[in-house]
Design a protein around this motif. Structure first.
Motif, PDB file in Angstrom:
ATOM      1  N   GLY A 178       0.816  -1.215   0.000  1.00 45.35           N
ATOM      2  CA  GLY A 178       0.000   0.000   0.000  1.00 45.35           C
ATOM      3  C   GLY A 178       0.846   1.259   0.000  1.00 45.35           C
ATOM      4  N   PHE A 179       1.910   1.258   0.793  1.00 44.97           N
ATOM      5  CA  PHE A 179       2.801   2.408   0.854  1.00 44.97           C
ATOM      6  C   PHE A 179       3.509   2.612  -0.487  1.00 44.97           C
ATOM      7  CE2 PHE A 179       6.937   4.346   1.931  1.00 44.97           C
ATOM      8  CZ  PHE A 179       6.463   5.547   2.440  1.00 44.97           C
ATOM      9  N   LEU A 180       4.011   1.534  -1.079  1.00 47.65           N
ATOM     10  CA  LEU A 180       4.674   1.635  -2.380  1.00 47.65           C
ATOM     11  C   LEU A 180       3.702   2.112  -3.454  1.00 47.65           C
ATOM     12  CD1 LEU A 180       6.912  -1.561  -2.504  1.00 47.65           C
ATOM     13  CD2 LEU A 180       7.677   0.813  -2.405  1.00 47.65           C
ATOM     14  N   PHE A 181       2.482   1.609  -3.402  1.00 44.13           N
ATOM     15  CA  PHE A 181       1.480   2.023  -4.369  1.00 44.13           C
ATOM     16  C   PHE A 181       1.188   3.511  -4.230  1.00 44.13           C
ATOM     17  CE2 PHE A 181      -2.721   2.583  -6.104  1.00 44.13           C
ATOM     18  CZ  PHE A 181      -2.664   1.848  -7.269  1.00 44.13           C
ATOM     19  N   TYR A 182       1.145   3.996  -3.003  1.00 45.15           N
ATOM     20  CA  TYR A 182       0.887   5.417  -2.770  1.00 45.15           C
ATOM     21  C   TYR A 182       2.028   6.275  -3.299  1.00 45.15           C
ATOM     22  CZ  TYR A 182      -0.123   9.808  -0.487  1.00 45.15           C
ATOM     23  OH  TYR A 182      -0.382  11.132  -0.258  1.00 45.15           O
ATOM     24  N   ILE A 183       3.254   5.840  -3.075  1.00 46.89           N
ATOM     25  CA  ILE A 183       4.407   6.600  -3.556  1.00 46.89           C
ATOM     26  C   ILE A 183       4.382   6.673  -5.078  1.00 46.89           C
ATOM     27  CG2 ILE A 183       6.922   6.577  -3.796  1.00 46.89           C
ATOM     28  CD1 ILE A 183       7.051   5.354  -1.025  1.00 46.89           C
ATOM     29  N   ASN A 184       4.242   5.497  -5.714  1.00 51.04           N
ATOM     30  CA  ASN A 184       4.275   5.458  -7.166  1.00 51.04           C
ATOM     31  C   ASN A 184       3.737   4.102  -7.632  1.00 51.04           C
ATOM     32  OD1 ASN A 184       4.977   5.302  -9.891  1.00 51.04           O
ATOM     33  ND2 ASN A 184       6.827   6.510  -9.589  1.00 51.04           N
ATOM     34  N   PRO A 185       2.576   4.070  -8.286  1.00 52.82           N
ATOM     35  CA  PRO A 185       2.027   2.797  -8.755  1.00 52.82           C
ATOM     36  C   PRO A 185       2.967   2.048  -9.703  1.00 52.82           C
ATOM     37  CG  PRO A 185       0.337   4.482  -8.843  1.00 52.82           C
ATOM     38  CD  PRO A 185       1.637   5.169  -8.509  1.00 52.82           C
ATOM     39  N   ARG A 186       3.711   2.769 -10.516  1.00 57.31           N
ATOM     40  CA  ARG A 186       4.651   2.104 -11.432  1.00 57.31           C
ATOM     41  C   ARG A 186       5.784   1.448 -10.649  1.00 57.31           C
ATOM     42  NH1 ARG A 186       4.970   6.463 -16.376  1.00 57.31           N
ATOM     43  NH2 ARG A 186       2.776   6.266 -16.899  1.00 57.31           N
ATOM     44  N   LEU A 187       6.266   2.132  -9.618  1.00 55.87           N
ATOM     45  CA  LEU A 187       7.308   1.550  -8.764  1.00 55.87           C
ATOM     46  C   LEU A 187       6.780   0.279  -8.104  1.00 55.87           C
ATOM     47  CD1 LEU A 187      10.072   1.698  -7.323  1.00 55.87           C
ATOM     48  CD2 LEU A 187       8.948   3.115  -5.593  1.00 55.87           C
ATOM     49  N   TYR A 188       5.557   0.331  -7.622  1.00 49.86           N
ATOM     50  CA  TYR A 188       4.920  -0.844  -7.032  1.00 49.86           C
ATOM     51  C   TYR A 188       4.922  -1.998  -8.033  1.00 49.86           C
ATOM     52  CZ  TYR A 188       1.083  -3.941  -5.809  1.00 49.86           C
ATOM     53  OH  TYR A 188       0.322  -5.049  -5.564  1.00 49.86           O
ATOM     54  N   ASN A 189       4.560  -1.714  -9.277  1.00 56.00           N
ATOM     55  CA  ASN A 189       4.502  -2.741 -10.308  1.00 56.00           C
ATOM     56  C   ASN A 189       5.888  -3.330 -10.569  1.00 56.00           C
ATOM     57  OD1 ASN A 189       3.581  -4.393 -12.349  1.00 56.00           O
ATOM     58  ND2 ASN A 189       3.544  -2.782 -13.878  1.00 56.00           N
ATOM     59  N   ARG A 190       6.893  -2.493 -10.682  1.00 55.73           N
ATOM     60  CA  ARG A 190       8.243  -2.990 -10.950  1.00 55.73           C
ATOM     61  C   ARG A 190       8.767  -3.857  -9.810  1.00 55.73           C
ATOM     62  NH1 ARG A 190      10.662   2.466 -13.594  1.00 55.73           N
ATOM     63  NH2 ARG A 190       9.567   2.231 -15.560  1.00 55.73           N
ATOM     64  N   ILE A 191       8.560  -3.420  -8.592  1.00 54.50           N
ATOM     65  CA  ILE A 191       9.023  -4.199  -7.433  1.00 54.50           C
ATOM     66  C   ILE A 191       8.259  -5.515  -7.351  1.00 54.50           C
ATOM     67  CG2 ILE A 191       9.099  -4.266  -4.908  1.00 54.50           C
ATOM     68  CD1 ILE A 191       9.864  -1.289  -5.013  1.00 54.50           C
ATOM     69  N   ASP A 192       6.961  -5.480  -7.621  1.00 55.36           N
ATOM     70  CA  ASP A 192       6.150  -6.694  -7.602  1.00 55.36           C
ATOM     71  C   ASP A 192       6.652  -7.698  -8.643  1.00 55.36           C
ATOM     72  OD1 ASP A 192       3.773  -8.178  -6.648  1.00 55.36           O
ATOM     73  OD2 ASP A 192       3.079  -7.865  -8.703  1.00 55.36           O
ATOM     74  N   ARG A 193       6.980  -7.230  -9.834  1.00 56.33           N
ATOM     75  CA  ARG A 193       7.522  -8.125 -10.868  1.00 56.33           C
ATOM     76  C   ARG A 193       8.877  -8.689 -10.438  1.00 56.33           C
ATOM     77  NH1 ARG A 193       8.159  -5.222 -16.073  1.00 56.33           N
ATOM     78  NH2 ARG A 193       8.091  -3.381 -14.779  1.00 56.33           N
TER      79      ARG A 193
END
Length: 98
Positions: free
Chosen positions: A75-90
């Motif tokens: 949730g915190f990563l998504f709030y900072i930047n959804p694209r960053l969340y996606n890259r880290i998730d991958r």
């Protein structure tokens, strides 16, 4: 999926008694939509992330309140930047496969 998540958030505000169950469904919709965004064209991806950014706070709250440390970090990563969340998730997905 984003439209479903938006409507579920509105429904959740109106029907507080089922909020925890709906929040889990919304979180799943958001996570899946972000993961699938890689298959979009560059133009479609820009529109997708613009749409998500409009609801970033609501989506972040849903992810954060799903419970557990992992979901709070997501949730915190998504709030900072959804694209960053996606890259880290991958990246995490690739590491788990090894």
């Amino acid at each position: 999926m984003i439209t479903v998540a938006e409507r579920l958030i509105i429904f959740c505000k109106e029907h507080n008694e089922v909020a925890s169950y709906i929040n889990r469904m919304v979180g799943d919709c958001i996570c899946t939509a972000v993961r699938l965004s890689d298959s979009l064209s560059v133009r479609e991806r820009k529109v997708f992330y613009a749409r998500i950014s409009a609801y970033k706070v609501s989506f972040c709250n849903v992810l954060y309140h799903r419970g557990g440390c992992k979901n709070r970090i997501e949730g915190f990563l998504f709030y900072i930047n959804p694209r960053l969340y996606n890259r880290i998730d991958r990246w995490v997905g690739r590491v788990k496969k090894r």
